[in-house]
Design an enzyme around this catalytic site. Structure first.
Site, mmCIF file in Angstrom:
data_model
loop_
_atom_site.group_PDB
_atom_site.id
_atom_site.type_symbol
_atom_site.label_atom_id
_atom_site.label_comp_id
_atom_site.label_asym_id
_atom_site.label_seq_id
_atom_site.Cartn_x
_atom_site.Cartn_y
_atom_site.Cartn_z
ATOM 1 N N GLY A 162 -4.968 8.112 5.268
ATOM 2 C CA GLY A 162 -3.794 9.223 5.965
ATOM 3 C C GLY A 162 -2.496 9.406 5.124
ATOM 4 N NE ARG A 166 -2.780 -1.577 8.327
ATOM 5 C CZ ARG A 166 -2.485 -1.977 7.122
ATOM 6 N NH1 ARG A 166 -2.375 -3.055 6.783
ATOM 7 N NH2 ARG A 166 -1.945 -1.058 6.472
ATOM 8 N NE ARG A 223 -5.483 8.560 10.857
ATOM 9 C CZ ARG A 223 -4.784 7.766 10.137
ATOM 10 N NH1 ARG A 223 -5.141 7.186 8.988
ATOM 11 N NH2 ARG A 223 -3.421 7.089 10.229
ATOM 12 C CE LYS A 280 -2.726 0.901 3.645
ATOM 13 N NZ LYS A 280 -2.733 2.415 4.141
ATOM 14 C CB SER A 281 3.759 2.389 2.054
ATOM 15 O OG SER A 281 3.186 2.348 3.362
ATOM 16 C CE LYS A 319 -0.288 4.389 12.976
ATOM 17 N NZ LYS A 319 0.515 5.179 11.894
ATOM 18 C CG ASP A 372 0.470 0.130 9.339
ATOM 19 O OD1 ASP A 372 0.141 0.764 10.193
ATOM 20 O OD2 ASP A 372 0.922 0.549 8.144
HETATM 21 C C1 S3P Z 1 2.700 4.873 6.315
HETATM 22 C C2 S3P Z 1 2.854 5.243 7.299
HETATM 23 C C3 S3P Z 1 2.504 4.936 8.919
HETATM 24 C C4 S3P Z 1 1.632 3.570 8.567
HETATM 25 C C5 S3P Z 1 0.592 3.950 7.499
HETATM 26 C C6 S3P Z 1 1.477 3.985 6.212
HETATM 27 C C7 S3P Z 1 3.099 5.426 4.938
HETATM 28 O O1 S3P Z 1 1.910 5.827 9.297
HETATM 29 O O2 S3P Z 1 0.987 3.377 9.735
HETATM 30 O O3 S3P Z 1 -0.200 2.700 7.327
HETATM 31 O O4 S3P Z 1 2.807 4.885 3.903
HETATM 32 O O5 S3P Z 1 3.988 6.267 5.104
HETATM 33 P P1 S3P Z 1 2.691 7.139 10.195
HETATM 34 O O6 S3P Z 1 3.751 7.443 9.309
HETATM 35 O O7 S3P Z 1 1.790 7.939 10.513
HETATM 36 O O8 S3P Z 1 3.419 6.162 11.462
#
Ligand code: S3P
Length: 429
Positions: free
Chosen positions: A95, A388, A123, A23-24, A342, A315
């Site tokens: 987010g 999740r 958030r 996903k990231s 989250k 996560d």
């Molecule tokens: C993510 C970073 C994490 C993670 C989120 C995806 C990202 O959040 O929890 O699911 O893609 O950079 P944080 O950077 O706010 O910890």
């Protein structure tokens, strides 16, 4: 809202799965492809709801993007190619979309209004709004810009030195994307190392970035060039089946093409320390390391998890809580107050839902305390709209006696649309 009857107590779980794209990395592939010059092609893109929100936001910013399942092509025209959107941008539940996109928009002199769903509305956005304002962006929104809807007018930015108050890859990435456009140098200092997909992608798109321990430096005024990206499978999605194989009897699950970036592999360290039977077969590295993970039925024991390990598995804490509820002995998860901000307050939602099944789990200020080994009994549980939490509860079903129903099961679409299909292929026929 959907209610789904879950599979309960099974006799074994066997087979092989190719988990969907990370996903990231999928989010970042669209964002970098959109601000680079030339064509970017993406394979094994995750067509989950969150990443589709990123695509629709960048389409609204005038970028030509065509997606066909897990293949995407993007015609980037550089940052100058983005146009002022007519309508409010909608990030849905994501987010990552809102925080990273703000870093991009901070450097462009037009007006954008952004909102998301009811979870996004809770958030905190201050974590990106503050540094982006320091760099010169004008941002406003509810509660002085801490919450959506937000409105942003970007412009010429100046580089800053910023010590991150929280370990957050989203905040780091947002500042890096702004730093790419700023006058002078931007220096970021992380309290703990977080996922480094943005840094890797900047290099892949031909940009320059320097890393020295917890310090990252980027020069402004860089132009990026379109490229090809092959997205590895998401270890955060694989984690649900890794856990499922470990806690069920007569099981062996093989997970292919899983991303093994060391900033994301905390779940593997935890499984090993808990005593899991797990084998990793790492393939050649190409931008992002990946490989095959095999997990078999295991006798697990409780452990303590905290410190620099937390960002490497943030996560995965919902599914780790389930592992802990099944293990012998006590597991303590600490230094994880970030869980409260989250998709849901995951300290409360994990403790609340696992308690409904009979687990001995206590919510603490910065984590969870779980006394493992209590048998789980069926109940009606809820995802609380958090993908999740939904997947963790579906896996909990596999070791639960009695009937179990999951409300809000559609939340799983956010990151793993084929989750139930993949689970079905592993069940005994
Ligand atoms: C993510 C970073 C994490 C993670 C989120 C995806 C990202 O959040 O929890 O699911 O893609 O950079 P944080 O950077 O706010 O910890």
């Amino acid at each position: 809202m959907n209610t789904r009857k879950l599979q309960t107590k099974i006799s074994s779980l066997r087979g092989s799965i190719k988990v969907p794209g990370d996903k990231s990395i999928s989010h970042r592939s669209i964002m970098f492809g959109s601000i680079a010059e030339g064509k970017t092609t993406v394979e094994n893109f995750l067509p989950g709801a969150d990443c589709l929100s990123t695509i629709s936001c960048f389409k609204a910013l005038g970028v030509q993007i065509s997606a066909d399942g897990d293949s995407v092509s993007i015609i980037g025209k550089g940052l100058e190619g983005l146009i002022e959107p007519v309508e409010q941008l909608d990030v849905g539940n994501s987010g990552t979309t809102i925080r990273l996109m703000m870093g991009i928009l901070a450097g462009i002199d037009f007006h954008v209004s952004i909102q998301g769903d009811s979870s996004i509305a809770k958030r905190p956005m201050n974590r990106v709004v503050q540094p982006l304002r320091q760099m010169g962006a004008k941002i406003d929104g509810r509660k002085d810009g801490n919450f959506t809807p937000l409105s942003l007018r970007g412009g010429q930015l100046r580089g800053i030195r910023y010590e991150l108050p929280v370990a957050s890859a989203q905040v780091k990435s947002s500042i890096l994307l702004a730093g790419l456009q700023a006058e002078g140098e931007t220096v970021i200092i992380e309290p703990e190392k977080t996922r480094d997909h943005t840094e890797r992608m900047i290099s892949l798109f031909g940009g320059e970035i320097e890393k020295d321990g917890h310090k990252i430096t980027i020069k402004g005024g860089q132009k990026l060039k379109g490229t090809h990206i092959s997205v590895p499978g998401d270890i955060s999605s694989a984690a649900f089946f890794m856990a499922a194989a470990a806690i069920t009897e007569n099981s062996e699950v093989v997970l292919e093409n899983v991303g093994l970036n060391p900033t994301r592999t905390g779940i593997i360290d935890v499984l090993k320390e808990m005593g899991a039977d797990i084998t990793i077969d790492q393939a050649e590295e190409s931008g992002e390391p990946y490989g095959t993970i095999t997990v078999r039925s295991s006798q697990l024991r409780g452990i303590t998890i905290g410190g620099s390990l937390i960002p490497r598995l943030i996560d995965e804490i919902p599914i780790i809580a389930l592992l802990a509820a099944h293990a012998s002995g006590t597991t303590i998860i600490k230094d994880a107050a970030e869980l409260k901000v989250k998709e849901t307050n995951r300290i409360d939602t994990v403790a609340g839902e696992l308690s409904k099944l009979g687990a001995d789990i206590l919510a603490a200020d910065d984590g969870l305390i779980i006394k493992g080994g209590k048998p789980l009994a069926g109940n009606t549980v809820s995802s609380h709209g958090d993908h999740r939490i939904g997947m963790m509860l579906a896996i909990a079903g596999l070791i639960t006696e009695g009937e179990m129903n999951l409300t809000g099961s559609e939340a799983i679409e956010v990151s793993y649309p084929q989750f139930f299909d993949h689970l079905n292929t592993l069940l005994p026929s």
